[in-house]
Scaffold this active site. Structure first.
Site, short mmCIF file in Angstrom:
data_model
loop_
_atom_site.label_atom_id
_atom_site.label_comp_id
_atom_site.label_asym_id
_atom_site.label_seq_id
_atom_site.Cartn_x
_atom_site.Cartn_y
_atom_site.Cartn_z
N HIS A 50 38.64 36.63 27.94
CA HIS A 50 39.35 36.84 29.20
C HIS A 50 40.50 35.83 29.24
O HIS A 50 40.52 34.88 28.44
CB HIS A 50 38.40 36.61 30.38
CG HIS A 50 37.48 37.76 30.65
ND1 HIS A 50 36.61 37.78 31.71
CD2 HIS A 50 37.31 38.94 30.01
CE1 HIS A 50 35.93 38.92 31.71
NE2 HIS A 50 36.34 39.65 30.68
N GLU A 52 41.22 33.37 31.18
CA GLU A 52 40.83 31.97 31.41
C GLU A 52 40.18 31.39 30.16
O GLU A 52 40.38 30.22 29.82
CB GLU A 52 39.84 31.89 32.59
CG GLU A 52 40.39 32.46 33.90
CD GLU A 52 40.08 33.94 34.07
OE1 GLU A 52 40.01 34.70 33.06
OE2 GLU A 52 39.92 34.37 35.23
N SER A 77 40.97 36.87 40.19
CA SER A 77 39.76 36.12 40.53
C SER A 77 38.82 36.01 39.33
O SER A 77 38.42 37.03 38.75
CB SER A 77 39.05 36.85 41.69
OG SER A 77 37.89 36.16 42.09
N CYS A 79 35.84 35.94 36.77
CA CYS A 79 34.54 36.63 36.72
C CYS A 79 33.40 35.62 36.56
O CYS A 79 33.62 34.41 36.51
CB CYS A 79 34.55 37.62 35.56
SG CYS A 79 34.40 36.80 33.95
N CYS A 82 33.93 33.32 33.37
CA CYS A 82 35.00 32.33 33.49
C CYS A 82 34.67 31.31 34.57
O CYS A 82 34.94 30.12 34.41
CB CYS A 82 36.32 33.02 33.75
SG CYS A 82 36.77 34.18 32.42
ZN ZN Z 1 36.51 36.31 33.12
#
Ligand code: ZN
Length: 145
Positions: A50, A52, A77, A79, A82
């Site tokens: 992802h 991040e 936002s 998950c 992350c």
């Molecule tokens: Zn994530």
């Protein structure tokens, strides 16, 4: 516009140009961007990259003292995965571009002492809406649906 959120948006756009999911992230320490990243699931066939995670991976090994002074920016936002990494490394501040497309465990993250700021930026939202309209299956895969 916050220049750090703008840098995360630039990362999201780069991901989109690569055929990926337009989510970007930057890590800021002492007022400087120390790492950038964007969602690489499509590009690298990755299960975990992802935006991040890509950003934190690009930052490499940091000390606990570094993480404690860090702010993680993400266009979307974070998950469970992350957010869990934020908690693991004790990153005290998270800035979120938008959470209308997807909302991670923000209340839980706050309950653990993280200062989470929601910007609700229209460009972050529109990038995701356009992407989901074009490639809904890629988005559903990203969030495990
Ligand atoms: Zn994530």
């Amino acid at each position: 516009m916050d220049k750090f959120l703008q840098a995360a948006i630039d990362e999201a756009k780069q991901g989109l140009e690569e055929g990926g999911i337009p989510i970007g992230s930057v890590l800021v320490i002492d007022g400087e961007i120390v790492a950038r990243g964007h969602n690489q699931r499509v590009q690298k066939g990755s299960s975990v990259l992802h935006a991040e995670m890509d950003c934190l991976e690009n930052a490499g090994r940091l000390t606990a003292a570094d993480y404690k002074r860090a702010t993680l920016y993400s266009t979307l936002s974070p998950c469970d995965m992350c957010s869990g990494t934020v908690l693991l490394y004790g990153i005290p501040k998270v800035v979120v571009g938008e959470n209308r497309t997807f909302k991670g465990p923000e209340e839980y993250v706050r309950s653990r002492g993280v200062e989470l700021t929601l910007v609700d930026d229209q460009e972050c939202y529109q990038l995701m809406q356009d992407f989901i309209a074009a490639k809904p299956e890629l988005w559903n895969e990203d969030i495990g649906e």
